[in-house]
Design a protein around this motif. Sequence first.
Motif, PDB file in Angstrom:
ATOM      1  N   UNK A 314       0.832  -1.198   0.000  1.00 34.81           N
ATOM      2  CA  UNK A 314       0.000   0.000   0.000  1.00 34.81           C
ATOM      3  C   UNK A 314       0.871   1.256   0.000  1.00 34.81           C
ATOM      4  N   UNK A 315       1.901   1.275   0.842  1.00 37.54           N
ATOM      5  CA  UNK A 315       2.796   2.433   0.904  1.00 37.54           C
ATOM      6  C   UNK A 315       3.470   2.651  -0.447  1.00 37.54           C
ATOM      7  N   UNK A 316       3.916   1.569  -1.080  1.00 40.86           N
ATOM      8  CA  UNK A 316       4.559   1.689  -2.389  1.00 40.86           C
ATOM      9  C   UNK A 316       3.596   2.257  -3.435  1.00 40.86           C
ATOM     10  N   UNK A 317       2.347   1.819  -3.391  1.00 38.40           N
ATOM     11  CA  UNK A 317       1.355   2.312  -4.347  1.00 38.40           C
ATOM     12  C   UNK A 317       1.082   3.805  -4.130  1.00 38.40           C
ATOM     13  N   UNK A 318       1.008   4.227  -2.865  1.00 33.44           N
ATOM     14  CA  UNK A 318       0.784   5.642  -2.567  1.00 33.44           C
ATOM     15  C   UNK A 318       1.967   6.488  -3.059  1.00 33.44           C
ATOM     16  N   UNK A 319       3.179   6.019  -2.791  1.00 36.43           N
ATOM     17  CA  UNK A 319       4.366   6.762  -3.232  1.00 36.43           C
ATOM     18  C   UNK A 319       4.425   6.840  -4.749  1.00 36.43           C
ATOM     19  N   UNK A 320       4.068   5.746  -5.417  1.00 37.22           N
ATOM     20  CA  UNK A 320       4.061   5.742  -6.892  1.00 37.22           C
ATOM     21  C   UNK A 320       3.034   6.737  -7.421  1.00 37.22           C
ATOM     22  N   UNK A 321       1.875   6.817  -6.754  1.00 42.48           N
ATOM     23  CA  UNK A 321       0.844   7.776  -7.181  1.00 42.48           C
ATOM     24  C   UNK A 321       1.325   9.204  -7.001  1.00 42.48           C
ATOM     25  N   UNK A 322       2.016   9.478  -5.885  1.00 39.88           N
ATOM     26  CA  UNK A 322       2.566  10.818  -5.660  1.00 39.88           C
ATOM     27  C   UNK A 322       3.549  11.194  -6.768  1.00 39.88           C
ATOM     28  N   UNK A 323       4.443  10.258  -7.087  1.00 39.82           N
ATOM     29  CA  UNK A 323       5.453  10.533  -8.128  1.00 39.82           C
ATOM     30  C   UNK A 323       4.780  10.750  -9.475  1.00 39.82           C
TER      31      UNK A 323
END
Length: 325
Positions: A314-323
């Motif tokens: 989940x954290x990785x998906x959120x960070x990817x969305x931010x980028x």
Amino acid sequence: MNESKCPVEVTPRIARWRIENIEACFWHQSKPFEIGRWNWHLSVEKNKQIIIRLFPQASTFAKERPPIASFVIRVFYFTGRRRQILHLEVCRRKLRDSSDFMWAIDPGLSGKVIIDVEFFDLKAAGVGEPVSIWGSNRLPDAIVPTISALRQLLADGAFTDITINTSDGTTAAHRAILAARSPVFCSMFSHNLKEKELATVDVTDMSTASFNAFLQYLYGFIKIEEFIPHRMPLLHAADKYDVDDLREACEASLAEDVGRGNVFVRLQNAHLYRLQTLKSACMKYLVEFGRIYDLHDELITFLRNADRELVVLVVQEVLAAWKGD
């Protein structure tokens, strides 16, 4: 009128329409998008105010069974690099045409605008008492030619030869039916295991009500009102007893009505039972449509208690969305 070239992004309950430049035309209308049993349009009209409309596309069904909608509509706009939000919640509004919902907002908006509609409930008016469409239009594919006889056999307890001990009682069934529908039961009754010798099966991780719903599915006559409230224990039983068609039916149904009150529980169960469709629906709701930022308390509980591998995902998906933004 200018029909937007950008299609509306949808999940089963959310529609998101991006307008790259709201000043480019006095009237924007989205391409039709499907949610529930209707095709919909969003439109924006610029005059003294900006008027946003949501309405079903004209059709025989929409005319005879207009939707009664409860939803929240959000408008995201940008001032410099700062994102601003306007929102309005609407309850039980009958939507027949473009005049039934109009929202007037600040006429000074410019540039890129995102209009986001999240439906909490949809009902079809017109015949009898309106009922929610979600969970009412998908029955598991469990029909068999002898459905009537099997229903009667189970209801009467006729010729039952196996007793099921549940967490809060007992129920009875027919070994042949269980064995035909589940390879796990087939193995139990084919070898010299205690279940065969004692003619009993202990299922202490399910209630009698949930196991009876499981039996109704195996026998081929489950009703939707029994299926919907027992989907999670049915999913557990489908995984435990290797009933693939029930597993698929539960996953499809659970993915249809992912929402703020269930998304984290369903995400954890999707991870536990390796359900990629359900996991994708949950992640799309949380990350792609940004609902994770509205669920602060639920997110904290999830981060504290969920499987570490899932938390990292989940954290990785959120960070990817931010980028990506």
